[in-house]
Design an enzyme around this catalytic site. Structure first.
Site, PDB file in Angstrom:
ATOM      1  N   ILE A 171       0.934  -1.283  -0.059  1.00 11.20           N
ATOM      2  CA  ILE A 171       0.021  -0.083   0.105  1.00 11.20           C
ATOM      3  C   ILE A 171       0.871   1.372   0.019  1.00 11.20           C
ATOM      4  O   ILE A 171       1.534   1.538   0.790  1.00 11.20           O
ATOM      5  CB  ILE A 171      -1.022  -0.228   1.124  1.00 11.20           C
ATOM      6  CG1 ILE A 171      -1.816  -1.452   1.140  1.00 11.20           C
ATOM      7  CG2 ILE A 171      -1.830   1.202   0.939  1.00 11.20           C
ATOM      8  CD1 ILE A 171      -2.518  -1.625   0.033  1.00 11.20           C
ATOM      9  N   GLU A 172       0.772   2.047  -1.184  1.00  8.81           N
ATOM     10  CA  GLU A 172       1.625   3.091  -1.296  1.00  8.81           C
ATOM     11  C   GLU A 172       0.991   4.420  -1.497  1.00  8.81           C
ATOM     12  O   GLU A 172       1.665   5.489  -1.513  1.00  8.81           O
ATOM     13  CB  GLU A 172       2.566   3.148  -2.544  1.00  8.81           C
ATOM     14  CG  GLU A 172       3.132   1.705  -2.376  1.00  8.81           C
ATOM     15  CD  GLU A 172       4.473   1.580  -3.243  1.00  8.81           C
ATOM     16  OE1 GLU A 172       4.793   2.351  -3.760  1.00  8.81           O
ATOM     17  OE2 GLU A 172       4.795   0.163  -3.536  1.00  8.81           O
ATOM     18  N   ASN A 173      -0.439   4.377  -1.308  1.00 12.71           N
ATOM     19  CA  ASN A 173      -1.194   5.621  -1.396  1.00 12.71           C
ATOM     20  C   ASN A 173      -2.533   5.499  -0.693  1.00 12.71           C
ATOM     21  O   ASN A 173      -2.854   4.166  -0.265  1.00 12.71           O
ATOM     22  CB  ASN A 173      -1.226   6.398  -3.054  1.00 12.71           C
ATOM     23  CG  ASN A 173      -1.685   5.248  -3.785  1.00 12.71           C
ATOM     24  OD1 ASN A 173      -2.562   4.621  -3.707  1.00 12.71           O
ATOM     25  ND2 ASN A 173      -0.917   5.102  -4.957  1.00 12.71           N
ATOM     26  N   LYS A 411       8.652   6.565  -3.466  1.00 16.62           N
ATOM     27  CA  LYS A 411       8.968   5.022  -3.220  1.00 16.62           C
ATOM     28  C   LYS A 411       8.743   4.308  -4.641  1.00 16.62           C
ATOM     29  O   LYS A 411       8.172   4.625  -5.440  1.00 16.62           O
ATOM     30  CB  LYS A 411       7.707   4.797  -2.382  1.00 16.62           C
ATOM     31  CG  LYS A 411       6.496   5.009  -2.627  1.00 16.62           C
ATOM     32  CD  LYS A 411       5.527   4.791  -1.520  1.00 16.62           C
ATOM     33  CE  LYS A 411       4.686   3.495  -2.081  1.00 16.62           C
ATOM     34  NZ  LYS A 411       3.844   2.939  -0.976  1.00 16.62           N
TER      35      LYS A 411
END
Length: 412
Positions: A171-173, A411
């Site tokens: 999960i990056e956003n 990232k």
């Protein structure tokens, strides 16, 4: 004498046959080891991605997260998966959705599993449209994932008869809220499962992770594939490398005190904006971690395509760290129960915000899809940092927390 000779030949034949068969019996995956190799597959990072089955034949790989399921609620309320040149939305979707029918991959998945590997589904990615607005939505989505990809029996099974071994949260956003409910619901569903299911996460190395930090402290995870790249705390910056921090968290804060921490690394210079190191350097760091940190689980690489085209980088690092842990247990542990009362993470993290409408990713006009759904292949995990490498060590103590959160913008 003739009878003795016949018996001798017979026993030799049986022994030879047993030797041949035993040599081909795959060793089952064990999460207790400290020399596992997890390699992401699906995003064609080096533009030479082979079918999943091709990488199943690589005995150095132990775990394969499939990247990615990158939209939670797409057309028809269904998720969207994308595996670049192998299977993606648009060509053969389930009716009324943008969910690709990748059932032809079932045989490859089952081939990997027969060889003792685990195959999981990675949710998220750098261009993902993910997040939950409530606990009830997170719990409902867990049922969707269970019925589509794991031990359930839903009407839509994107991988056909194949049953994946778990999920991974990259999960990056989006909002960081409610992921503990998602994980705990999956754990409840897996309690009566016929096989062992795994839940992993791929946090950034800055601690605590801005997106999954709360979930990691309030739900049971089996492993974290920490991305020690594209950040100031990456492997290529020894003075900032913070494996010790993650080891301490594993032993003192994680609901699973036996959780494994993997050393995440890019498999080639082009597969990350920053942080690639030579195989020799990565091996030295990994060997030191094996000796120093009991939570160390092995190495994670992004990704299979990059590693294979970079002189089989995965083989070099795996062979160098293998056989440095004890034999796996004969009886795997049962699926753990969900955590009853999620606790709140005590470290400072941004307050959860409602999921924002993601911005569509720009793609070259010649290859842009007629769909409005962004294609994760264009950025995947290769966003570059906006500052010079040397500048990472110049952050003042008062600005450190903000700088770490800002690392989300570059990232992988």
């Amino acid at each position: 004498m003739v009878l003795v000779n016949i018996l001798s030949v017979g026993w030799l034949s049986v022994f030879s046959l047993c030797f041949i068969l035993c040599a081909h019996v795959a060793t089952a995956f064990s999460n207790d080891r400290n020399d596992n190799l997890a390699v992401y597959w699906g995003q064609d990072s080096a533009n030479h991605q082979q079918s999943l089955g091709f990488y199943c034949d690589d005995d150095t790989i132990d775990a394969i997260p499939l990247a990615f399921l990158y939209i939670f609620f797409g057309k028809g309320g269904m998720p969207v998966i994308d595996f670049a040149n192998i299977c993606s939305q648009g060509s053969n979707n389930f009716p009324g959705t943008d969910l690709a029918d990748c059932s032809f991959m079932a045989s490859d998945i089952q081939k990997c599993q027969a060889k003792g590997k685990i195959v999981t589904l990675s949710l998220g990615g750098a261009t993902a449209q993910v997040g939950f607005s409530s606990d009830s939505q997170a719990a409902s989505f867990a049922h969707t994932i269970w019925n589509m990809f794991l031990g359930g029996n839903g009407p839509m099974r994107p991988f056909g008869s194949a049953v994946l071994d778990g999920v991974d949260l990259d999960i990056e956003n989006g909002s960081s809220a409610h992921y503990n409910t998602f994980v705990n619901t999956l754990r409840s569903l897996a309690q009566n499962g016929k096989k062992q299911f795994y839940v992993t996460a791929a946090p950034q190395c800055p601690f605590p992770d801005a997106e999954v930090g709360n979930a990691l402290n309030s739900a049971f995870f089996d492993a974290v594939y920490v991305q020690f790249y594209n950040n100031f705390c990456e492997t290529s910056a020894p003075s900032e490398f913070n494996m010790a921090t993650w080891d301490h968290w594993a032993k003192t804060q994680s609901p699973n005190r036996d959780i494994k921490v993997y050393l995440g690394a890019p498999a080639s210079p082009a597969s990350a904006g920053d942080g690639f190191v030579s195989s020799g350097t990565l091996i030295n760091v990994a060997r030191a971690a094996q000796k120093q940190y009991s939570s160390f689980g092995g190495i994670m690489l992004w990704d299979a395509d990059s590693a294979q085209t970079n002189n089989r980088y995965q083989v070099t690092v795996k062979n160098a760290i293998s056989n440095r842990s004890g034999a796996p247990p004969t009886n795997p542990a049962p699926n753990p129960a969900p955590t009853a009362d999620p606790t709140t993470i005590h470290a400072t993290v941004p307050s959860p915000q409602p999921t924002k409408t993601p911005t569509a990713v720009s793609v070259p006009a010649s290859t842009a899809s007629v769909s409005s759904i962004p294609d994760p292949r264009w950025t995947a995990r290769v966003k570059r940092p906006t500052f010079a490498l040397d500048g990472r060590n110049e952050v003042s103590p008062t600005a450190e927390a903000a700088a770490r959160r800002a690392s989300r913008f570059f990232k992988p």
